[in-house]
Design a protein around this motif. Structure first.
Motif, PDB file in Angstrom:
ATOM      1  N   TYR A 308       0.837  -1.203   0.000  1.00  0.00           N
ATOM      2  CA  TYR A 308       0.000   0.000   0.000  1.00  0.00           C
ATOM      3  C   TYR A 308       0.870   1.250   0.000  1.00  0.00           C
ATOM      4  CZ  TYR A 308      -3.811   3.024   1.930  1.00  0.00           C
ATOM      5  OH  TYR A 308      -4.749   3.995   2.164  1.00  0.00           O
ATOM      6  N   SER A 314      -4.446  -0.308  -3.888  1.00  0.00           N
ATOM      7  CA  SER A 314      -5.329   0.643  -3.190  1.00  0.00           C
ATOM      8  C   SER A 314      -6.158  -0.132  -2.190  1.00  0.00           C
ATOM      9  CB  SER A 314      -6.274   1.325  -4.173  1.00  0.00           C
ATOM     10  OG  SER A 314      -5.537   2.063  -5.111  1.00  0.00           O
ATOM     11  N   ILE A 315      -6.414   0.488  -1.026  1.00  0.00           N
ATOM     12  CA  ILE A 315      -7.257  -0.136  -0.004  1.00  0.00           C
ATOM     13  C   ILE A 315      -8.424   0.808   0.276  1.00  0.00           C
ATOM     14  CG2 ILE A 315      -7.358  -0.912   2.399  1.00  0.00           C
ATOM     15  CD1 ILE A 315      -4.373  -1.643   2.171  1.00  0.00           C
TER      16      ILE A 315
END
Length: 486
Positions: A308, A314-315
């Motif tokens: 990340y 992407s989170i």
């Protein structure tokens, strides 16, 4: 239909004080009056069975373990006129813009702290503030909140107010679609007369919002691979996870299905490893990565935070969002709107007392029987006292807890929550309601038309959470003439 129905001192969504239906409910009222008692009962039972057949359940946890239940469904919809909805929509967009700017600010320059608007220690002592893990990180679209669930109530004057913001893992979106599906199956007559704003394209809007969060190092020539990360079948919102993954056409994965190599996330498939660009996670921050958070987590993926931070994945929602939806921070959201947007809030908060202030604390301890007390870190209706409905022993217990940890609690006046008719066990009676509005943010912001109306089905109860005996209703936004049916 409503022969013995009493509106009482509350604002009623459907009925006027004189016992006549409001104009936007008139047609519904007339139609329902044509059903016999037997027809109503049959339709009610068919609706509940529909939920059971589709496996639409949630889990209630208590001291004896977990119990799976279907969400009780009530067929009297909440109907919102177009003008009211436009105000809600504008208010939600304004609020999410400010909260997103706040999150970006506190993990970067902290201008709002320097300006003296929010106390530094309120942020730094917040258990959901992950400075070490994500400070200084630039994330796709600078967007920390991809999906929010904002709980609205109406007070005795009919004024909408925000009760709380859910910016971590808001659940319940699947019920909005299932409520509409069941309503159309069981009460098709209700949809012939009026144009009701459709939900048809909303899941593709959600998918678009997910895939617009391309990580910095994604391959621009390939369509991104997104997955929904679930803690698994024992999670109370597992049905929600399955439904959303299926409808968006993305893989539903658990932590063990993912692996990190050279700071890149891969999904294990029968054809070998496949790179993952975007993770819509339904796992709390603490359990995401045993390397960076709780080392005992068996739900997460080791090395995920490194991937990340390097811009390889992407989170969604962002890590550390909990600092903004904490009940103590809620008090400051109107200030955030003024600070970042130079606007007054379109939809106000419920008046709230922070108990860290000694004067407020004294007032609350003296008037506890009139107030609602909430633990700033709890949700789902747990660790909460509703003063007017409490026993002396409960109030004493809460006083003790507040004195011990005043910063852990907030107090609010007991709002006379609006009510609407519910049909249960063969009769209509008034029940308190609230509305969870879902806001999706990608390159643009989109508010799901309607949302999840939750109803406190126990007569006299103020708690709408499904885990505490609440149910759901379909929510209709009246479309402008000529628009599509629901």
């Amino acid at each position: 239909m409503l022969t013995n129905y009493q509106t009482g001192i509350y604002f009623d969504e459907m009925m006027k004080k004189d016992g006549a239906p409001k104009s936007h409910y008139q047609w519904f009222y007339q139609l329902v009056n044509q059903f016999t008692e037997r027809e109503l009962l049959n339709k009610h039972e068919t609706a509940q069975l529909n939920f059971l057949r589709q496996g639409i359940t949630f889990t209630v946890y208590n001291h004896t373990g977990g119990t799976e239940r279907t969400m009780p469904f009530d067929f009297v919809p909440i109907i919102i006129p177009r003008d009211d909805w436009e105000k809600i929509e504008a208010g939600m967009k304004q609020r999410m813009t400010a909260l997103n700017l706040f999150l970006d600010d506190i993990y970067h320059e902290q201008r709002i702290v320097e300006a003296g608007i929010i106390p530094k220690d309120l942020i730094e002592n917040n258990p959901y503030y992950y400075s070490r893990q994500v400070s200084g990180l630039d994330i796709p679209l600078k967007n920390h909140i991809f999906l929010a669930g904002v709980d609205l109530i109406r007070d005795e004057k009919g004024q909408y107010r925000v009760l709380e913001d859910n910016l971590r893992n808001p659940s319940g979106m699947s019920y909005v679609f299932q409520n509409r599906y069941v309503m159309r199956q069981v009460y098709p007559e209700l949809f012939f007369q009026h144009s009701i704003e459709t939900l048809e394209h909303q899941l593709s809007e959600l998918h678009q919002a997910v895939t617009s969060h391309l990580p910095m190092n994604a391959n621009p020539t390939k369509p991104p691979t997104a997955v929904l990360l679930t803690p698994g079948i024992y999670n109370s919102a597992y049905y929600d996870h399955v439904f959303l993954a299926q409808q968006m056409g993305i893989e539903l994965v658990e932590g063990r299905d993912l692996t990190v190599k050279d700071d890149v996330v891969y999904m294990k498939t029968i054809r070998g490893l496949k790179r993952v660009d975007i993770i819509y996670r339904r796992i709390d921050d603490d359990f995401l990565d045993p390397e960076a958070f709780r080392p005992d987590s068996a739900l997460g993926v080791s090395g995920l935070l490194r991937a990340y931070r390097k811009g390889n994945v992407s989170i969604l929602n962002g890590i550390g969002n909990g600092v903004a939806d904490d009940k103590a921070m809620y008090v400051y959201v109107p200030d955030m709107i003024r600070f970042y947007l130079d606007e007054d809030p379109i939809i106000p908060n419920v008046e709230t007392y922070s108990l860290s202030d000694p004067e407020r604390l004294e007032y609350v301890l003296d008037h506890i029987e009139e107030l609602v007390i909430k633990n700033v870190g709890a949700s789902g209706g747990y660790d909460m006292l509703i003063g007017p409905q409490s026993e002396e022993s409960e109030r004493e217990e809460f006083k003790r807890k507040i004195i011990e940890k005043p910063h852990q609690y907030i107090a609010q006046p007991t709002i006379k929550l609006s009510r609407a008719p519910a049909y249960q066990e063969g009769r209509f009676y008034p029940c308190h309601v609230d509305l969870r509005v879902f806001v999706m943010q990608g390159k643009t912001t989109n508010v799901l038309p309607g949302g999840l109306s939750r109803v406190a089905l126990k007569e006299g109860s103020l708690v709408v959470n499904s885990s505490q005996g609440g149910g759901g209703k379909d929510t209709w936004i009246l479309a402008e003439s000529g628009e599509q049916h629901a």
